[in-house]
Design an enzyme around this catalytic site. Structure first.
Site, PDB file in Angstrom:
ATOM      1  CB  SER A 208      -0.882  -0.007   1.249  1.00  7.99           C
ATOM      2  OG  SER A 208      -1.441   1.265   1.461  1.00  7.99           O
TER       3      SER A 208
ATOM      4  CD  GLN B 255      -2.808   1.639  -2.902  1.00  7.33           C
ATOM      5  OE1 GLN B 255      -2.158   1.641  -1.867  1.00  7.33           O
ATOM      6  NE2 GLN B 255      -3.634   2.627  -3.245  1.00  7.33           N
TER       7      GLN B 255
ATOM      8  CE1 TYR C  12      -6.133   4.563  -1.908  1.00  7.96           C
ATOM      9  CE2 TYR C  12      -4.667   4.347  -0.025  1.00  7.96           C
ATOM     10  CZ  TYR C  12      -5.830   4.008  -0.678  1.00  7.96           C
ATOM     11  OH  TYR C  12      -6.686   3.121  -0.094  1.00  7.96           O
TER      12      TYR C  12
ATOM     13  CB  THR D  90      -6.464   2.613  -5.207  1.00 10.27           C
ATOM     14  OG1 THR D  90      -5.674   1.474  -4.872  1.00 10.27           O
ATOM     15  CG2 THR D  90      -7.816   2.495  -4.531  1.00 10.27           C
TER      16      THR D  90
ATOM     17  NE  ARG E 101     -13.146   3.432   4.879  1.00 13.35           N
ATOM     18  CZ  ARG E 101     -11.897   3.458   4.427  1.00 13.35           C
ATOM     19  NH1 ARG E 101     -10.887   3.413   5.267  1.00 13.35           N
ATOM     20  NH2 ARG E 101     -11.664   3.521   3.128  1.00 13.35           N
TER      21      ARG E 101
ATOM     22  CE  LYS F 202      -7.258  -3.000  -4.080  1.00 12.71           C
ATOM     23  NZ  LYS F 202      -7.908  -2.055  -3.154  1.00 12.71           N
TER      24      LYS F 202
ATOM     25  CB  SER G 200     -11.354  -3.898  -5.820  1.00 14.97           C
ATOM     26  OG  SER G 200     -11.235  -3.613  -4.440  1.00 14.97           O
TER      27      SER G 200
ATOM     28  CG  HIS H  85     -11.062   0.441  -0.752  1.00 21.41           C
ATOM     29  ND1 HIS H  85     -10.336   1.241  -1.580  1.00 21.41           N
ATOM     30  CD2 HIS H  85     -10.386   0.437   0.427  1.00 21.41           C
ATOM     31  CE1 HIS H  85      -9.284   1.718  -0.933  1.00 21.41           C
ATOM     32  NE2 HIS H  85      -9.287   1.235   0.300  1.00 21.41           N
TER      33      HIS H  85
ATOM     34  NE  ARG I 252     -10.853  -0.495   4.866  1.00 25.20           N
ATOM     35  CZ  ARG I 252     -10.747  -0.755   6.166  1.00 25.20           C
ATOM     36  NH1 ARG I 252     -11.400  -1.768   6.688  1.00 25.20           N
ATOM     37  NH2 ARG I 252     -10.000  -0.014   6.942  1.00 25.20           N
TER      38      ARG I 252
ATOM     39  NE  ARG J  13     -13.406 -12.681   4.662  1.00 21.48           N
ATOM     40  CZ  ARG J  13     -13.012 -11.655   3.900  1.00 21.48           C
ATOM     41  NH1 ARG J  13     -12.203 -11.859   2.868  1.00 21.48           N
ATOM     42  NH2 ARG J  13     -13.396 -10.432   4.161  1.00 21.48           N
TER      43      ARG J  13
ATOM     44  N   GLY K  81      -7.633  -9.477   1.362  1.00 23.74           N
ATOM     45  CA  GLY K  81      -7.224  -8.375   2.245  1.00 23.74           C
ATOM     46  C   GLY K  81      -7.270  -8.783   3.706  1.00 23.74           C
TER      47      GLY K  81
HETATM   48  C1  LIG Z   1      -7.593  -2.312   6.925  1.00 17.91           C
HETATM   49  C2  LIG Z   1      -7.640  -2.167   5.431  1.00 17.91           C
HETATM   50  C3  LIG Z   1      -6.816  -1.238   4.816  1.00 17.91           C
HETATM   51  C4  LIG Z   1      -6.827  -1.114   3.421  1.00 17.91           C
HETATM   52  N1  LIG Z   1      -5.942  -0.263   2.824  1.00 17.91           N
HETATM   53  C5  LIG Z   1      -5.929  -0.153   1.472  1.00 17.91           C
HETATM   54  C6  LIG Z   1      -4.966   0.662   0.817  1.00 17.91           C
HETATM   55  O1  LIG Z   1      -4.112   1.256   1.447  1.00 17.91           O
HETATM   56  N2  LIG Z   1      -5.026   0.735  -0.536  1.00 17.91           N
HETATM   57  C7  LIG Z   1      -5.966   0.067  -1.279  1.00 17.91           C
HETATM   58  O2  LIG Z   1      -5.986   0.182  -2.501  1.00 17.91           O
HETATM   59  N3  LIG Z   1      -6.867  -0.735  -0.680  1.00 17.91           N
HETATM   60  C8  LIG Z   1      -6.861  -0.879   0.665  1.00 17.91           C
HETATM   61  N4  LIG Z   1      -7.746  -1.726   1.262  1.00 17.91           N
HETATM   62  C9  LIG Z   1      -8.654  -2.530   0.431  1.00 17.91           C
HETATM   63  C10 LIG Z   1      -7.977  -3.855   0.076  1.00 17.91           C
HETATM   64  O3  LIG Z   1      -6.924  -3.661  -0.825  1.00 17.91           O
HETATM   65  C11 LIG Z   1      -8.959  -4.850  -0.580  1.00 17.91           C
HETATM   66  O4  LIG Z   1      -9.589  -4.210  -1.671  1.00 17.91           O
HETATM   67  C12 LIG Z   1     -10.008  -5.402   0.366  1.00 17.91           C
HETATM   68  O5  LIG Z   1      -9.473  -5.581   1.660  1.00 17.91           O
HETATM   69  C13 LIG Z   1     -10.513  -6.748  -0.162  1.00 17.91           C
HETATM   70  O6  LIG Z   1     -11.545  -7.226   0.609  1.00 17.91           O
HETATM   71  P1  LIG Z   1     -11.351  -8.332   1.766  1.00 17.91           P
HETATM   72  O7  LIG Z   1     -10.721  -7.610   2.922  1.00 17.91           O
HETATM   73  O8  LIG Z   1     -12.756  -8.760   2.043  1.00 17.91           O
HETATM   74  O9  LIG Z   1     -10.486  -9.438   1.228  1.00 17.91           O
HETATM   75  C14 LIG Z   1      -7.726  -1.894   2.651  1.00 17.91           C
HETATM   76  C15 LIG Z   1      -8.538  -2.830   3.281  1.00 17.91           C
HETATM   77  C16 LIG Z   1      -8.491  -2.986   4.647  1.00 17.91           C
HETATM   78  C17 LIG Z   1      -9.356  -4.030   5.301  1.00 17.91           C
END
Ligand SMILES: Cc1cc2nc3c(=O)[nH]c(=O)nc-3n(C[C@H](O)[C@H](O)[C@H](O)COP(=O)(O)O)c2cc1C
Length: 396
Positions: free
Chosen positions: A156, A177, A179, A205, A214, A269, A291, A293, A296, A328, A347
């Site tokens: 990240s 990745q 940002y 992303t 959130r 992404k 994705s 995210h 989130r 999962r 993730g």
């Molecule tokens: C705690 C956390 C932090 C994340 N940070 C980033 C990030 O910095 N950059 C990004 O592109 N996605 C981020 N994501 C999204 C993940 O890359 C990914 O898309 C997501 O976790 C996939 O879903 P899953 O957790 O159900 O496997 C984050 C996800 C979580 C849970």
């Protein structure tokens, strides 16, 4: 642009804090990771627990005993009412596998070719920020586990250790990745550092023009950053006052800019529609990650596995299409591959392993998912990833 002095770092931390508190990224992990993770981990009998860890949900349960409450809120949280977080996983239950019989399944290959690399398996580690919240070894532990178990890791932009440190300490061949900040000079610096660290793939992303809603936020991230206990890895020393990590003004032109400013393959992404898949392809990206995210960002109530078919149909084998969100089980991976994904990303599951047991926990999660995938491939009569086809699943 700031120099890398202590004073400047403090200023940047303050600015970062300001940005975090304005955005709802501040839901991050409140309890100091040193006090929460390790005091508690002394209290559990990990020997007994280890023998009980049969699947990623067991690691999730263990992480909830070991990690602090607010760390868990950050890791497991999502936008609004967490409906998209839930539906990402639930949607896999609506897909059924059509297993084939009487096929010699003694030898199984999980190899995939992706972006000029031959990967041992199609299970990639999604970029997850601030892994130092989950365990003091943070991204370094994750990277070492990814090397030991032969999985691809995406670092990240908001990692606690910089991409350079992670690459040096783990010898991992990382993807980076991105940002982008609104200041392309800073973005260019990040790209240069990533390339110098050996990254061959840049994952842009595109689902975060602003941070999602959130609501369950804590203050520990701010405190850790303010006190310098948690570093900003890649941004340390280069982030000007008041600037955040997302660029709400970013458009498709960014792809052209990236292509002329780095030699990495460009993967976008956060694509969830065929329209954007078509635009991405027309811009000449090298791959797409379907994705949301992990639920989130936008509470869309649409699972990524439900977005995948229209995107695969649009791309028609033109470029690799990866997917993450809610994966999962080995059967989830199998279903995503059958519906046309070239590979999947995970993730939260590897972070449960990290929070519970550090590098060892990440390795356990990776072992579990790969073993499940291999067994599921055998049970479904498929001996290689390319043999998993659309005919192996039923989906409405
Ligand atoms: C705690 C956390 C932090 C994340 N940070 C980033 C990030 O910095 N950059 C990004 O592109 N996605 C981020 N994501 C999204 C993940 O890359 C990914 O898309 C997501 O976790 C996939 O879903 P899953 O957790 O159900 O496997 C984050 C996800 C979580 C849970």
């Amino acid at each position: 642009m700031k120099s890398n002095s202590n004073t400047d770092s403090k200023i940047q931390r303050r600015q970062f804090t300001k940005w975090v508190s304005l955005s709802s990224l501040s839901l991050a992990l409140p309890i100091s990771f040193t006090s929460c993770n390790f005091e508690n981990s002394q209290k559990i009998d990990t020997t007994t627990e280890l023998s009980d860890l049969k699947n990623v949900f067991d690691l999730e349960k263990l992480s909830s005993k070991v990690m602090g409450e607010d760390a868990l809120l950050y890791l497991n949280g999502g936008a609004d009412d967490l409906k998209t977080v839930k539906i990402n996983s639930d949607a896999y239950q609506k897909i059924q596998i059509r297993a084939r019989r009487l096929i010699d399944v003694r030898n199984i290959s999980t190899n995939v070719d992706l972006f000029g690399q031959n990967l041992d398996n199609p299970i990639v580690l999604s970029p997850v920020g601030f892994q130092g919240f989950f365990h003091p070894d943070g991204e370094i532990a994750t990277a070492k586990a990814s090397v030991a178990k032969k999985h691809q890791m995406i670092v990240s932009s908001v990692s606690n250790s910089s991409v350079t440190e992670i690459a040096n300490q783990s010898q991992a061949k990382l993807w980076f990745q991105l940002y982008p900040t609104p200041d392309r000079k800073i973005t260019k610096l990040l790209l240069d550092r990533a390339e110098k660290a050996g990254c061959k793939v840049c994952v842009l992303t595109v689902d975060t023009p602003v941070v999602g809603n959130r609501e369950r936020s804590g203050t520990t991230l701010m405190k850790l950053v303010q006190t310098g206990k948690l570093k900003m890895g890649n941004f340390e020393g280069i982030l000007p006052d008041g600037m955040g990590f997302s660029d709400p003004g970013m458009t498709w032109d960014m792809i052209d800019w990236l292509k002329s400013n780095c030699d990495m393959k460009i993967v976008v992404k956060g694509i969830v529609t065929k329209e954007d898949a078509a635009l991405a392809r027309a811009r000449g990206v090298d791959g797409i990650i379907v994705s949301n995210h992990g639920g989130r960002q936008l509470e869309s109530n649409r699972a990524t596995i439900d977005c995948l078919p229209e995107i695969v149909a649009e791309i028609k084998n033109g470029i690799p299409v990866l997917i993450d969100g809610g994966i999962r089980r080995g059967t989830d991976i199998f279903k995503a591959l059958a519906l046309g994904a070239t590979a999947v990303c995970i993730g939260r599951p590897f972070c449960w392993g990290l929070g519970a047991l550090g590098q060892q926990g990440v390795e356990m999660v990776l072992d579990i998912l790969k073993a499940e995938l291999i067994r599921d491939m055998q049970l479904a009569g498929t001996t290689s990833i390319e043999k998993i086809s659309r005919n192996h699943v039923l989906k409405n």
